[in-house]
Every structure is written in C-alpha cells, then in structure tokens.
Design a protein around this motif. Structure first.
Motif, short mmCIF file in Angstrom:
data_model
loop_
_atom_site.label_atom_id
_atom_site.label_comp_id
_atom_site.label_asym_id
_atom_site.label_seq_id
_atom_site.Cartn_x
_atom_site.Cartn_y
_atom_site.Cartn_z
N UNK A 8 0.93 -1.31 -0.06
CA UNK A 8 0.04 0.05 0.03
C UNK A 8 0.88 1.12 -0.05
N UNK A 9 1.92 1.06 0.84
CA UNK A 9 3.01 2.48 0.80
C UNK A 9 3.47 2.73 -0.59
N UNK A 10 3.94 1.26 -1.12
CA UNK A 10 4.67 1.70 -2.39
C UNK A 10 3.68 2.03 -3.59
N UNK A 11 2.35 1.66 -3.34
CA UNK A 11 1.64 2.32 -4.58
C UNK A 11 1.27 3.65 -4.32
N UNK A 12 1.42 4.06 -3.36
CA UNK A 12 0.95 5.69 -3.06
C UNK A 12 2.42 6.64 -3.24
N UNK A 13 3.51 5.96 -3.31
CA UNK A 13 4.75 6.84 -3.48
C UNK A 13 4.70 7.78 -4.67
N UNK A 14 4.18 7.37 -6.10
CA UNK A 14 4.27 8.43 -6.98
C UNK A 14 3.59 9.56 -6.75
N UNK A 15 2.33 9.51 -5.95
CA UNK A 15 1.54 10.85 -5.92
C UNK A 15 1.86 11.50 -4.57
N UNK A 16 2.85 11.01 -3.73
CA UNK A 16 3.20 11.57 -2.46
C UNK A 16 3.05 10.90 -1.17
N UNK A 17 3.82 10.63 -0.22
CA UNK A 17 3.62 10.02 0.68
C UNK A 17 4.63 10.26 1.90
N UNK A 18 3.98 10.67 3.19
CA UNK A 18 4.61 10.84 4.08
C UNK A 18 4.62 9.67 5.29
#
Length: 421
Positions: A212-222
C-alpha cells in the motif's frame, strides 16, 4: 497626558510587532512579479514555500524565469529542491546590509544546511562585497567561484523577509553528485531499518501494508515511523491481539497520502488524513507546533516528530517517539450517558389494609418552601450548569476568531491615545 506618550509609543510598537510576526507569504508576494512565476511555482511543488512562511527571519534569493529554466530542464524535482533551499538564507539581508558586510565577506547559513544532507560547508553561501558596488555570491566550499551577483531588490518586510534577485543560480558540484532515486526504486524497509525502525518495517512486510505504501509513492507519501524503542514503551498495547484488519488500519494510520515535509506540518491547520482515513474525522491526526517542535495528536496520546531521515519530493520519512494509537481502535471514549431525569418524590401508595388511625403530623412531608427557581426549570438541576457549558463552548469558538480583532482594537486605541494626548 504628554508624559504618557513614550509609554504609548512603546505599546504601539509592541502591538505592531505582534501583528507582523509570521505575517509573510512568499508565494502571495511573488504573484505580483510575473518574472518569477517559474521560481514561485517550484516553491509550491517542493513545499519550500511552507518552510519559508514558517520562519520569522529569512532572505530569498530569487531567480527570473530564464535563470530557472537552466535548473528545471536538467534536474529532477528532488535536486531542484536542494538547489532552491540553498538560495534561502536564514538571516535578513537587505541591499544596505549587503554593502555593509564586516570585512567585506561572510558565510551565511541556508535552509539546505538544516536538511541534514549538506556535508562540510555545502549548506552555506559566500557573500562578498566586491569593488565598484557589486556583491558576489557563491558556494562556501573552499575554492568555489562567485558565480552569481546581486541584481536588484524585489521586496522587503523589514527584519522579517527580504527578497533579492540574483543573476544566476548557485549550484555547487556536491549538490548534484547524489540525485535521489526514483520512487519506484526506493527501498522503504531499507530506509526504515537504517533509521532504527526495524520493528515497524517488519510489521509492514508481514501485514502486506508495504505494498500500500509503495503504490502511494508516486503521488506523494509521508511516513511517521515509530522507533524500535517506541514499541517497547510502557502502555503500548499488545498488537498481536489485533485482528488482521485492525493491524492494517494501525499501520496505514502511520502514513499520509501526500508529501508533507516539516515546514508543511508546521503550517498545517486542518486535520491530517492518513492512509487509513475512510470518512470525515476517521483515522486522522491533528498537529500542534511549539517553535520548531511538531507534535502529532491521535486522540489517545501524542508523539513528537523528529527530523526527517529521508526527504526527497514526493516522499518523506519522519521518525516519531511513540506508536500512533488511533482512538478508533484504542481510545474511543464511550458516549456520555444521558443526564438523569429529575426525580420527583413518589406519591404515597394507598395501603392495602384499612387505616385504623390517621397518620401523625410528623409522618407527613412538609410543603416545599418557595424558591426563586423559574417555573419549568428541572428540579434538582445544578444551578447554571447548562448555561456554563454553553458559554464555555461559545467562548472557545469565539476566542480564536476574535483574537485578531482584539489586537486591532488595542492598536487603534493606542494610536488614538498617542495622537489625542
């Protein structure tokens, strides 16, 4: 009344200083200067604008659109952020101060120095007052040339923010040698383990939340990663007793689906959504700031945000000193019980056996003494309890919105007293 004029002037300056503190907004200021539209846009994209706005004393060395194109055309966003942060000085320099530098040269700290990614003098800028009224600027790394120069003043709010145009970007070689990897190439668990968050990294893998974390990386993740010590702290619940769904929600609660570096957290007013957020007010975090310290509030407890262990747009990892426990799982307060209905004295129940004697006068309840309670008020209710509760809430709601008006009123009063005295 003339004797009071110095005191009035003192309070006037004090009020104006209070109003002026943290009053600047770099992007709003630069909107009036189209020559810096590209620079302004990248301040927003890199979230450097939030960091600039959160500081009280700062100087921005801006580049016109032509000079910015030399940076943005060649480098990824992470490198652009590093370069632009080197152009934000943590001191106030106006044109007069540039030409009055003691001994003609100085090294000044920049925002890049605070990132933790600047070895040696890489996070400092050399400012030198040259002959003929020119001011040169360059990297503070020994042997570096003064590749840029002061061009003109753009805007000053004295001792708060100064905006100066320079002729060319300051780009020391060291700032380009290690560009950040792309989001798809990032090793999240490796970064977490290196930061002392092995337990957290292991939970992400075993639960499947890492994907789930990796799939959110491109759009932004903190990511707010608890340290290994945080999981050993007293009061941390036994996570093995959680269901799989609850464990997933807990781990998703430790990440926000947006890029929020520390400067952005310091200017955040609204609740912060997390990957676990599934509706209004569900699984979110609130933020408080005290100086440079940022604290997260879950509704169950608090956790201090440390400096970023990795920060490269659009991804940032912070370590936190406590496990974030959402109230939805661990501390949801029970709904308050409804207030008890006023209980009146029970009516006498007729006796089943015939009454042989009349009751003595002492057995009868005396009539209630007259009171000042208005008709219709609940018997036995604490005096003024509902009024106090309502007024407390109203006061809390009004105090924030009225604070600006209070300061304004004080200033007007002081100004009036100065001119009328």
């Amino acid at each position: 009344m003339a004797a009071f004029q110095p005191l009035n002037l003192f309070f006037l300056m004090l009020c104006l200083a209070a109003i002026g503190a943290n009053a600047h907004n770099i992007t709003a200021i630069l909107e009036g200067f189209p020559d810096y539209s590209v620079y302004n846009s990248f301040l927003t994209q890199t979230k450097l604008a939030d960091e600039i706005n959160s500081r009280q004393t700062i100087t921005c060395l801006v580049l016109n659109n032509g000079a910015m194109s030399a940076i943005t055309a060649k480098h990824p966003l992470s490198v652009v952020k590093n370069i632009l942060s080197l152009h934000v000085l943590l001191d106030y320099y106006d044109p007069q101060k540039l030409h009055q530098i003691p001994k003609g040269t100085t090294l000044t700290t920049t925002l890049y120095q605070t990132s933790g990614n600047a070895p040696g003098n890489l996070g400092f800028v050399n400012i030198t007052d040259l002959q003929g009224g020119k001011v040169g600027l360059g990297s503070a790394i020994p042997g570096s040339k003064l590749d840029s120069s002061y061009t003109k003043s753009v805007k000053q709010i004295p001792y708060n923010i100064s905006i100066l145009e320079i002729s060319a970007p300051i780009v020391p070689q060291g700032i380009l040698t290690a560009p950040a990897p792309s989001a798809s190439a990032l090793n999240i668990t490796g970064l977490l383990e290196k930061a002392g968050c092995k337990t957290f990294a292991s939970l992400l893998i075993s639960s499947g939340v890492l994907k789930t974390y990796e799939s959110a990386l491109d759009k932004g993740l903190t990511i707010f990663a608890p340290s290994d010590e945080a999981f050993k702290a007293k009061g941390v619940p036994d996570l093995s007793k959680l269901t799989n769904a609850e464990q997933v929600s807990l781990l998703e609660y430790h990440a926000s689906p947006d890029y929020k570096p520390k400067g952005t957290l310091k200017t955040t007013k609204d609740p912060v959504n997390t990957l676990a957020t599934n509706g209004a007010g569900k699984y979110d975090l609130s933020v408080t700031v005290d100086g440079d310290s940022v604290t997260l509030h879950t509704g169950v407890g608090t956790s201090r945000v440390a400096e970023a262990v990795y920060d490269s747009p659009p991804f940032v990892i912070f370590t936190v000193d406590n496990v974030l426990l959402p109230s939805e799982l661990f501390g949801k307060s029970p709904s308050p019980a409804p207030a008890p209905e006023p209980v009146s004295s029970p009516s006498p129940t007729p006796a089943s056996s015939p009454v042989s004697e009349a009751p003595t006068p002492l057995a009868a309840s005396p009539p209630a003494p007259p009171t000042d309670t208005p008709a219709g008020s609940p018997a036995g209710a604490p005096a003024g309890s509902s009024e106090n509760s309502t007024s407390d809430k109203a006061a809390g709601h009004v105090s924030a919105s009225v604070s600006g008006a209070v300061i304004f009123t004080v200033v007007v009063t002081v100004v009036s007293s100065v001119f009328l005295s």
